[in-house]
Design a protein around this motif. Structure first.
Motif, mmCIF file in Angstrom:
data_model
loop_
_atom_site.group_PDB
_atom_site.id
_atom_site.type_symbol
_atom_site.label_atom_id
_atom_site.label_comp_id
_atom_site.label_asym_id
_atom_site.label_seq_id
_atom_site.Cartn_x
_atom_site.Cartn_y
_atom_site.Cartn_z
ATOM 1 N N LEU A 217 45.135 38.709 33.323
ATOM 2 C CA LEU A 217 44.484 39.432 34.418
ATOM 3 C C LEU A 217 44.714 40.934 34.306
ATOM 4 C CD1 LEU A 217 45.420 37.160 37.476
ATOM 5 C CD2 LEU A 217 43.142 37.443 36.469
ATOM 6 N N LYS A 218 45.748 41.306 33.546
ATOM 7 C CA LYS A 218 46.154 42.703 33.361
ATOM 8 C C LYS A 218 46.435 43.382 34.697
ATOM 9 C CE LYS A 218 43.762 43.582 29.022
ATOM 10 N NZ LYS A 218 42.956 42.496 28.619
ATOM 11 N N GLY A 219 46.935 42.565 35.630
ATOM 12 C CA GLY A 219 47.156 43.157 36.923
ATOM 13 C C GLY A 219 48.060 42.369 37.841
ATOM 14 N N LYS A 220 48.299 42.976 38.963
ATOM 15 C CA LYS A 220 49.114 42.401 40.023
ATOM 16 C C LYS A 220 48.301 42.453 41.305
ATOM 17 C CE LYS A 220 51.363 46.903 40.357
ATOM 18 N NZ LYS A 220 52.599 47.633 40.204
ATOM 19 N N VAL A 221 48.684 41.634 42.270
ATOM 20 C CA VAL A 221 47.952 41.586 43.538
ATOM 21 C C VAL A 221 48.962 41.509 44.667
ATOM 22 C CG1 VAL A 221 46.236 40.358 44.925
ATOM 23 C CG2 VAL A 221 46.004 40.402 42.430
ATOM 24 N N GLU A 222 48.752 42.341 45.681
ATOM 25 C CA GLU A 222 49.643 42.346 46.832
ATOM 26 C C GLU A 222 49.169 41.337 47.876
ATOM 27 O OE1 GLU A 222 49.955 46.373 48.218
ATOM 28 O OE2 GLU A 222 51.099 46.980 46.449
#
Length: 188
Positions: free
Chosen positions: A155-160
């Motif tokens: 996903l190359k990412g993070k989610v809050e």
């Protein structure tokens, strides 16, 4: 240590890393609807909170669920609650909660709840921390955790957790948490 539990009606405890999420759950009266205790800190839980959570788990037999962002730091917060910290290893038996479950956002949740637009690009420091976590003794032989780490990289990412608001202001209290607990959709 001097706190005495006289009467506790809670069926479980939810610990969250963000006070803003606690406020949302409190405003929605999740503690009443689900008969649970909700506890928050700002980031990593203090020793006092860790001890309280551990005592609630051991002495009262209450399951402890950890609600964090989908990022290396949220996962680290969970790991410290579950296994203890290296710096306090000498008192881990009084702070760690081996039965704690990760109720926080997962890469699967990002797909399930269509949160891809809320992805925050991983920085180099995040990628480095993710790789470190994947090698921790606790995580390295856990297939489901390794799969989550891989999905985060993809996903190359993070989610809050705040991203869940895009589904409705009370979505986290009305749907996300109740369904995850009912379906035992947590990571161990």
């Amino acid at each position: 240590e001097d706190l005495e539990f006289r009467k506790v009606d809670a069926k479980f405890v939810i610990y969250m890393e963000k006070a803003a999420i606690w406020e949302r759950l409190h405003e929605d009266k999740l503690w009443d609807k689900m008969k649970c205790a909700i506890i928050a800190s700002q980031g990593q839980a203090t020793r006092g909170i860790r001890r309280l959570l551990q005592r609630m788990n051991v002495e009262l037999g209450l399951p402890v669920y950890v609600l964090t962002d989908l990022d290396p730091y949220g996962i680290y917060i969970y790991s410290v609650l579950k296994t203890g910290s290296i710096s306090l290893a000498h008192i881990s038996e009084r702070l760690a909660i081996p039965e704690a479950k990760f109720l926080g956002l997962t890469a699967d949740d990002v797909i399930k709840y269509d949160l891809k637009r809320q992805i925050i690009k991983l920085k180099d420091v995040d990628v480095k921390r993710l790789k470190e976590l994947s090698k921790y003794e606790w995580f390295k032989n856990k297939k489901e955790w390794q799969r989550q780490f891989k999905l985060m990289e993809e996903l190359k990412g993070k989610v809050e957790l705040d991203a869940l608001v895009t589904k409705g202001i009370t979505f986290i209290s009305d749907k996300y948490i109740p369904e995850k607990i009912k379906n035992k959709d947590w990571l161990d």
